[in-house]
Design an enzyme around this catalytic site. Structure first.
Site, PDB file in Angstrom:
ATOM      1  N   CYS A 131       0.874  -1.169  -0.201  1.00 28.90           N
ATOM      2  CA  CYS A 131       0.246   0.391  -0.224  1.00 28.90           C
ATOM      3  C   CYS A 131       0.512   1.531  -0.240  1.00 28.90           C
ATOM      4  CB  CYS A 131      -0.939   0.099   1.098  1.00 28.90           C
ATOM      5  SG  CYS A 131      -0.394  -0.937   2.811  1.00 28.90           S
ATOM      6  N   HIS A 244      -2.673   6.188   4.822  1.00 29.93           N
ATOM      7  CA  HIS A 244      -1.262   6.321   4.802  1.00 29.93           C
ATOM      8  C   HIS A 244      -0.376   7.944   4.038  1.00 29.93           C
ATOM      9  CE1 HIS A 244      -1.846   2.764   6.118  1.00 29.93           C
ATOM     10  NE2 HIS A 244      -0.312   2.116   4.643  1.00 29.93           N
TER      11      HIS A 244
END
Ligand code: 25A
Ligand code: L14
Length: 342
Positions: A131, A244
Site C-alpha cells: 500500500c 497512509h
C-alpha cells in the site's frame, strides 16, 4: 463495449480489504457474470452485502476455482503461496494483494497508472504492490519521467486498517479504555497504538530495517522498471484508522521548481494536487479516506541539495493501496485482452 462477463472469486472476502473489493467491483460496475466470496472455514456461510442483495461466503478449498476466470486474493501471504498457483492452474488469472509473489521474477508487480505494460508477460499470477509503495509511485512516476529521480527518502505515517479488522478494533478499544482510566491491552501490536507512534511495521530483518521498509525499497524499483532509483524508508504506525501519509524527499537529475512539480502532478492520472498552504489546504487522512486518488501537497524545494523537492502524499490504503488497485489491475487485464474466458 464488449459484453463478455467474467466469473470472479474474491479470496479473503470477509477481511477489511476483501469487503472493500466487493464494494469496488459493485461501484465500478465490473463486468462480472458472478462474484463469489471465499474465506477460511470459520467464515463459510457468512453473508456479505453485494448489489443490494447478499452473497454467501464459500470455504476456500483446492477445488474452489473450477470455472472461474479471475481470482482476487487478500487473505495473507501463506494463503496466497498455497492457493494462487492452484487457481492459476485451474485457468484463473490471479491478482494477489499479499507480499508472497511480489518479488518473484515470473510475477508482474503492477500499478495501472505506472506500468500497465508489465501485465503483458503475466503467467497466471499478478501481484498488487504494498500500500505505501503504490501511493508513492503513482506520484513519483510522472516526476521521474520528467526529471529522473536519483534518490528517494521516505517516512510513512500508516493507518491501522493496513493490519486488518482486528487492529482497527484494538485502536478503538484502547482509546475507550485509556479515556476511562483503564490500562490499554495490546494483541495485534507489540505496544499501545492509541496516542502513540510505532516505528515498526511488519517484522525486523537482519539489516536492521523492517520488511515493510524493504518492500518500499525493492517494489519501487520493480514497478518503475529502473534500478538506478535509490530508496530509503522509515515506516511508522500511527493511530489513524484509514489513510497512509508519507513525507517524501526526492533528488532529481534535472531541476524542478515547486510550480513545475505541481503542474506535472496536476496532469498525472490518479493524482489530485491539494496544495494551498495559505488557505491551510494540504492532504490529510481524514479527508482522503474513502476517496480513490493519491493526494499530494506541501510541495517545496529542498535547497540543501542541488535538485531537491519535498512533498506530502496521502491516500486511502484500503482503496488505492489495496482493493481499488487490485480491481484496476483486473480491469486493465480485460482491456488488454489478457483474461481467457472459460
Ligand atoms: O502481509 P501479508 O501476508 O501479505 O497480508 C496482507 C493482508 O492479508 C491479511 C490481512 O488482511 C493483511 O492485511 N492477513 C495477513 N496475515 C494474515 C493471517 N495470518 C492475514 N489474514 C489471515 N491470517 P485482513 O485481515 O483484512 O483479511 C484477512 C482475510 O483472509 C481470510 N483468510 C485467512 N486465512 C484464510 C483466509 N481465507 C481463506 N483461507 C485461509 N486459510 C480471512 O478470512 C479474511 O477474510 P477469515 O475467515 O479468517 O475471517 C476473518 C473474520 O474476521 C472478521 N472480520 C474481518 N473483517 C471484518 C470482520 N468483521 C466485520 N467487519 C470487517 N470488516 C469476520 O468475523 C471474519 O469472519
Ligand atoms: O505487504 O499495515 O501489503 O500491517 C501487509 C501488512 C501492508 C501493510 C503488505 C500493515 C502489508 C500491512
Amino acid at each position: 463495449m464488449s459484453d463478455v462477463r467474467f466469473r470472479v472469486a474474491v479470496v479473503g472476502a470477509t477481511g477489511a480489504v476483501g469487503r472493500e473489493m466487493l464494494k469496488t467491483l459493485e461501484a465500478r460496475d465490473f463486468p462480472a457474470s458472478e462474484v463469489v466470496p471465499m474465506a477460511s472455514a470459520r467464515s463459510a456461510g457468512m453473508k456479505l452485502p453485494y448489489k443490494g442483495g447478499e452473497i454467501q461466503v464459500q470455504e476456500l478449498t483446492e477445488d474452489s476455482f473450477e470455472g472461474f476466470d479471475l481470482a482476487l486474493f487478500s487473505a495473507g501471504g501463506s494463503t496466497s503461496e498455497k492457493f494462487a498457483p492452484i487457481a492459476a492452474r485451474a485457468g484463473c488469472v490471479v491478482v494477489d494483494n499479499s507480499s508472497a509473489w511480489r518479488m518473484d521474477d515470473d510475477t508482474p508487480l503492477v500499478v495501472p497508472e505506472v506500468n500497465p505494460h508489465d501485465l503483458d508477460w503475466h503467467k497466471g499470477i499478478i501481484a498488487n504492490p504494498n500500500c505505501s509503495t503504490i501511493q508513492m509511485v503513482v506520484a513519483l512516476k510522472p516526476l521521474h519521467d520528467e526529471a529522473t529521480i536519483k534518490r528517494v527518502v521516505v517516512s510513512t505515517y500508516q493507518a491501522v486498517s493496513g493490519s486488518g479488522q482486528k487492529a482497527m478494533v484494538e485502536l478503538e478499544n484502547q482509546v475507550r479504555r485509556l479515556m476511562s482510566g483503564q490500562e490499554a491491552e495490546s494483541e495485534v501490536y507489540p505496544h499501545q497504538i492509541a496516542f502513540n507512534c510505532l516505528p515498526h511495521i511488519d517484522s525486523f530483518l537482519e539489516n536492521e530495517y523492517t520488511k515493510e521498509e524493504m518492500k518500499m525499497v525493492n517494489e519501487t524499483v520493480k514497478i518503475m522498471g529502473d534500478e538506478s532509483v535509490k530508496v530509503t524508508a522509515t515506516t511508522v504506525r500511527v493511530p489513524v484508522f484509514f489513510g497512509h501519509s508519507e513525507s517524501v524527499n526526492i533528488e532529481t537529475a534535472k531541476k524542478l521548481t515547486s510550480a513545475q512539480a505541481r503542474g506535472i502532478l496536476a496532469q498525472a492520472p490518479g493524482v489530485t494536487v491539494f496544495d494551498n498552504p495559505s488557505e491551510n489546504v494540504y492532504p490529510m487522512p481524514v479527508e482522503c479516506a474513502g476517496q480513490d486518488d493519491v493526494f499530494v501537497g506541501r510541495i517545496r524545494v529542498d535547497d540543501t541539495i542541488e535538485n531537491g523537492l519535498n512533498m506530502w502524499i496521502v491516500s486511502d490504503n484500503i482503496r488505492k493501496g489495496a482493493a481499488l488497485n487490485t480491481v484496476q489491475i483486473a480491469e486493465t487485464l480485460i482491456e488488454r485482452n489478457l483474461v481467457r474466458v472459460l
